[in-house]
Design a protein around this motif. Structure first.
Motif, PDB file in Angstrom:
ATOM      1  N   GLY A   1     -33.728 -38.810  -2.955  1.00  0.00           N
ATOM      2  CA  GLY A   1     -33.284 -39.744  -3.981  1.00  0.00           C
ATOM      3  C   GLY A   1     -31.909 -39.387  -4.525  1.00  0.00           C
ATOM      4  O   GLY A   1     -31.050 -40.269  -4.712  1.00  0.00           O
ATOM      5  N   TYR A   2     -31.686 -38.098  -4.805  1.00  0.00           N
ATOM      6  CA  TYR A   2     -30.363 -37.671  -5.273  1.00  0.00           C
ATOM      7  C   TYR A   2     -29.288 -37.986  -4.233  1.00  0.00           C
ATOM      8  O   TYR A   2     -28.210 -38.494  -4.529  1.00  0.00           O
ATOM      9  N   TRP A   3     -29.600 -37.681  -2.982  1.00  0.00           N
ATOM     10  CA  TRP A   3     -28.613 -37.876  -1.903  1.00  0.00           C
ATOM     11  C   TRP A   3     -28.298 -39.356  -1.740  1.00  0.00           C
ATOM     12  O   TRP A   3     -27.131 -39.739  -1.631  1.00  0.00           O
TER      13      TRP A   3
ATOM     14  N   VAL B   1     -42.654 -35.808   7.651  1.00  0.00           N
ATOM     15  CA  VAL B   1     -43.419 -36.198   6.465  1.00  0.00           C
ATOM     16  C   VAL B   1     -42.675 -37.222   5.607  1.00  0.00           C
ATOM     17  O   VAL B   1     -43.290 -37.829   4.721  1.00  0.00           O
ATOM     18  N   LEU B   2     -41.385 -37.432   5.857  1.00  0.00           N
ATOM     19  CA  LEU B   2     -40.642 -38.460   5.146  1.00  0.00           C
ATOM     20  C   LEU B   2     -40.754 -39.792   5.895  1.00  0.00           C
ATOM     21  O   LEU B   2     -41.117 -39.814   7.077  1.00  0.00           O
ATOM     22  N   PRO B   3     -40.457 -40.886   5.239  1.00  0.00           N
ATOM     23  CA  PRO B   3     -40.541 -42.184   5.924  1.00  0.00           C
ATOM     24  C   PRO B   3     -39.715 -42.206   7.207  1.00  0.00           C
ATOM     25  O   PRO B   3     -38.625 -41.618   7.271  1.00  0.00           O
ATOM     26  N   PRO B   4     -40.197 -42.885   8.229  1.00  0.00           N
ATOM     27  CA  PRO B   4     -39.488 -42.892   9.522  1.00  0.00           C
ATOM     28  C   PRO B   4     -38.109 -43.543   9.463  1.00  0.00           C
ATOM     29  O   PRO B   4     -37.285 -43.295  10.346  1.00  0.00           O
ATOM     30  N   ASP B   5     -37.862 -44.346   8.420  1.00  0.00           N
ATOM     31  CA  ASP B   5     -36.543 -44.986   8.340  1.00  0.00           C
ATOM     32  C   ASP B   5     -35.541 -44.163   7.521  1.00  0.00           C
ATOM     33  O   ASP B   5     -34.471 -44.663   7.172  1.00  0.00           O
ATOM     34  N   THR B   6     -35.880 -42.897   7.205  1.00  0.00           N
ATOM     35  CA  THR B   6     -34.943 -42.042   6.478  1.00  0.00           C
ATOM     36  C   THR B   6     -33.678 -41.857   7.302  1.00  0.00           C
ATOM     37  O   THR B   6     -33.739 -41.572   8.513  1.00  0.00           O
TER      38      THR B   6
ATOM     39  N   PRO C   1     -30.691 -40.452   9.263  1.00  0.00           N
ATOM     40  CA  PRO C   1     -30.457 -39.165   9.928  1.00  0.00           C
ATOM     41  C   PRO C   1     -29.429 -38.310   9.207  1.00  0.00           C
ATOM     42  O   PRO C   1     -29.494 -37.066   9.254  1.00  0.00           O
ATOM     43  N   ALA C   2     -28.465 -38.928   8.521  1.00  0.00           N
ATOM     44  CA  ALA C   2     -27.434 -38.164   7.822  1.00  0.00           C
ATOM     45  C   ALA C   2     -28.035 -37.273   6.732  1.00  0.00           C
ATOM     46  O   ALA C   2     -27.474 -36.218   6.395  1.00  0.00           O
ATOM     47  N   PHE C   3     -29.170 -37.695   6.170  1.00  0.00           N
ATOM     48  CA  PHE C   3     -29.812 -36.851   5.155  1.00  0.00           C
ATOM     49  C   PHE C   3     -30.275 -35.532   5.764  1.00  0.00           C
ATOM     50  O   PHE C   3     -30.127 -34.460   5.165  1.00  0.00           O
ATOM     51  N   PHE C   4     -30.817 -35.597   6.964  1.00  0.00           N
ATOM     52  CA  PHE C   4     -31.275 -34.369   7.607  1.00  0.00           C
ATOM     53  C   PHE C   4     -30.107 -33.491   8.009  1.00  0.00           C
ATOM     54  O   PHE C   4     -30.199 -32.261   7.990  1.00  0.00           O
ATOM     55  N   ASP C   5     -28.979 -34.088   8.349  1.00  0.00           N
ATOM     56  CA  ASP C   5     -27.771 -33.300   8.602  1.00  0.00           C
ATOM     57  C   ASP C   5     -27.343 -32.575   7.332  1.00  0.00           C
ATOM     58  O   ASP C   5     -26.909 -31.410   7.375  1.00  0.00           O
ATOM     59  N   HIS C   6     -27.485 -33.263   6.194  1.00  0.00           N
ATOM     60  CA  HIS C   6     -27.157 -32.633   4.911  1.00  0.00           C
ATOM     61  C   HIS C   6     -28.070 -31.438   4.644  1.00  0.00           C
ATOM     62  O   HIS C   6     -27.600 -30.368   4.201  1.00  0.00           O
ATOM     63  N   LEU C   7     -29.349 -31.602   4.927  1.00  0.00           N
ATOM     64  CA  LEU C   7     -30.289 -30.505   4.707  1.00  0.00           C
ATOM     65  C   LEU C   7     -29.956 -29.306   5.588  1.00  0.00           C
ATOM     66  O   LEU C   7     -30.058 -28.153   5.150  1.00  0.00           O
ATOM     67  N   ARG C   8     -29.564 -29.566   6.824  1.00  0.00           N
ATOM     68  CA  ARG C   8     -29.252 -28.456   7.735  1.00  0.00           C
ATOM     69  C   ARG C   8     -28.064 -27.639   7.240  1.00  0.00           C
ATOM     70  O   ARG C   8     -27.951 -26.449   7.546  1.00  0.00           O
ATOM     71  N   ALA C   9     -27.185 -28.260   6.489  1.00  0.00           N
ATOM     72  CA  ALA C   9     -25.984 -27.569   6.016  1.00  0.00           C
ATOM     73  C   ALA C   9     -26.190 -26.852   4.681  1.00  0.00           C
ATOM     74  O   ALA C   9     -25.295 -26.149   4.210  1.00  0.00           O
ATOM     75  N   LEU C  10     -27.355 -27.019   4.085  1.00  0.00           N
ATOM     76  CA  LEU C  10     -27.569 -26.467   2.746  1.00  0.00           C
ATOM     77  C   LEU C  10     -27.666 -24.952   2.762  1.00  0.00           C
ATOM     78  O   LEU C  10     -28.270 -24.343   3.650  1.00  0.00           O
TER      79      LEU C  10
END
Length: 538
Positions: free
Chosen positions: A28-30, A83-88, A90-99
């Motif tokens: 949500g923040y992202w 576990v997140l909705p399938p329409d999330t 992909p850029a969000f997961f890229d953000h997580l990988r960089a955290l």
């Protein structure tokens, strides 16, 4: 951030040791473009545990290790995607990988410090998305550690400074991580050692232990040691058949105690001999496998005196059942008479250890004046904290983008204090603790010798105080992901805990119905609370 952490750091916690709603909030923040908004969170508790008036801060070392190793790996991100909705996106997961926590700053009470309700144990600042993800792991690392340290401190206060306290609760702990935490922070809280070898290996906790009843019952009495010969303790000399020497001493001991030589259990005696051959410098007797007075004690004395003849000294006995206080007195009396009769003065002071589900009430009995108990082993009642199983720490957002935030609630106890804060301990001229004061971070700190108006929490009116000394409470440990100063060792934190407890007034150290220690707000912080409570702007 630092490179790959040491094994202890990896064992402390992992990024997904968390709750799902932190990930949903992160998304949500992202999605709202707020992932990097600067935010401040504070971790604190609302009530002192166990009905007491204090707590000990603990868990900081684990928190720092966790922050410095925080990184979501590919397997973590793949699980989150499942576990997140399938329409999330992909850029969000890229953000997580960089955290990582390279933008995180941590202020905290040093481990072993006294802590009181509402005063932050931790202050965590950094990008909103990251510091939100840290909530549950930090709560997990701090809450139980502080609860265990406080529980151990209470037990130490009951036992007094002379009794040796051994933590032996690993088999009763809530899982292996709980066991390691309990062993670590019971030592910080004042215990002398632990039976937990992993705590010794990873954390440097002194380890101690003896033997169990199973060792003794495993011997029937027919076993013959492959080598019963033992050399004298002091250098060269003829080796002696210890088993034969023990049998000779048993006759003399039983004659003095008025026992038949066949009354002491032979299997128990053979077990003691086997243990003595393995540990001649550290022979210990567990006395209550069969009968303390008619078996365990005479068998122990026979072995101890045989070892003494070769220059060794037994290091202790243990009781694990019955009236521990009464038995310890009786055993000490026997030790004294045997020591005098056979002219072995060291036997008088052989330590007596006890264990058997010891709680605060039994500990007080064992520690009373005149007690002959020297070592007390506590397991279940230190590691499980049965009087209160949770400290109830919370982690609350207090500021975003430099603007204070405050949760309003129907329950006044759950209202929080807004804004990034500083905390100070005010002391009298004799070093006594007057009160803790919370103020907004931008306010000038209180000055020694100057009058200060404060609002005690829960009071309807302000009061003035003139401290002789002022101590800042929250120290900067991590700034922008970098460690600012070396963390104290566990032994140093343990020493700080004992020093901290010694500064409490007797009324605040009472374990039942103690005087409550006062925490107060500065006038400016109180005014902010009043304004936000009334629905005003920050």
């Amino acid at each position: 951030m630092a490179a790959e952490p040491e094994p202890e750091g990896r064992a402390a916690a992992r990024p997904l040791l968390s709750d799902l709603y932190h990930i949903t909030m992160a998304l949500g923040y992202w999605r709202a473009g707020r992932a990097r908004d600067p935010a401040d969170f504070e971790l604190f508790f609302r009530r002192c545990p166990f009905g007491g008036a204090f707590a000990l801060a603990a868990g900081l070392r684990d928190c720092v290790r966790f922050l410095r190793s925080f990184r979501l790996r590919d397997a973590d991100v793949q699980f989150l995607a499942s576990v997140l909705p399938p329409d999330t996106e992909p850029a969000f997961f890229d953000h997580l990988r960089a955290l990582d926590c390279s933008g995180v700053t941590l202020r905290a009470l040093p481990e072993g410090s006294l802590a009181f309700p509402g005063v932050p144990l931790l202050q965590v600042s950094g990008p909103l998305l990251v510091v939100q993800l840290l909530e549950t792991p930090l709560l997990c690392l701090v809450s139980y550690a502080s609860l265990i340290a406080t529980n151990a401190a209470r037990l130490r206060l009951i036992a007094g400074p002379e009794k040796r306290l051994l933590e032996m609760g690993l088999r009763r702990a809530q899982g292996p991580d709980g066991g390691l935490t309990a062993s670590t922070y019971s030592y910080l809280g004042g215990f002398d050692a632990s039976s937990n070898m992993l705590a010794g290996q990873l954390r440097g906790v002194p380890v101690a232990g003896t033997l169990a009843h199973s060792f003794i019952t495993s011997f029937s009495g027919t076993e013959v040691p492959p080598d019963p010969m033992l050399a004298p303790a002091a250098g060269p000399g003829p080796r002696v058949d210890l088993a034969a020497c023990v049998e000779a001493w048993l006759e003399r001991v039983c004659a003095h105690l008025g026992l038949g030589v066949h009354e002491p259990h032979r299997g128990e005696r053979v077990a003691f001999v086997a243990y003595a051959l393995a540990f001649p410098q550290a022979f210990y007797g567990l006395l209550d496998t069969y009968s303390v007075q008619r078996s365990g004690l005479p068998n122990f004395l026979a072995v101890a005196l045989a070892l003494g003849q070769l220059g060794y000294q037994a290091v202790g006995v243990r009781l694990d059942s019955g009236d521990l206080l009464q038995q310890a007195q009786e055993i000490r009396g026997v030790f004294r008479t045997i020591a005098a009769h056979f002219q072995v003065p060291w036997l008088e002071s052989v330590p007596i250890a006890v264990s058997n589900n010891i709680d605060e009430e039994e500990l007080a009995r064992l520690a009373q004046e005149g007690s002959e108990v020297n070592v007390i082993g506590i397991g279940t009642n230190v590691v499980t904290c049965p009087r209160q199983p949770s400290l109830g720490c919370v982690y609350k957002l207090v500021s975003v983008g430099g603007q204070p935030r405050m949760k309003l609630t129907e329950d006044p106890e759950k209202q929080m204090l807004p804004g990034s804060k500083a905390a100070f301990r005010l002391l009298g001229s004799d070093g006594s603790l007057l009160l803790d004061v919370l103020q907004l971070a931008e306010e000038p700190p209180p000055q020694a010798g100057q009058e200060l108006r404060v609002w005690p929490r829960g009071a309807r009116e302000s009061c003035t105080v003139r401290p002789a000394h002022v101590e800042p409470l929250l120290r900067l440990w991590v700034q922008q992901g970098q460690l600012c100063e070396p963390l104290p060792s566990l032994a140093e934190s343990r020493a700080l805990a004992q020093l901290s407890l010694s500064r409490l007034s007797p009324a605040h150290r009472w374990l039942e119905q103690p005087a409550l220690y006062q925490v107060a707000l500065s006038e400016k912080l109180q005014a902010l609370v009043d304004r936000l409570s009334a629905g005003g702007a920050p």
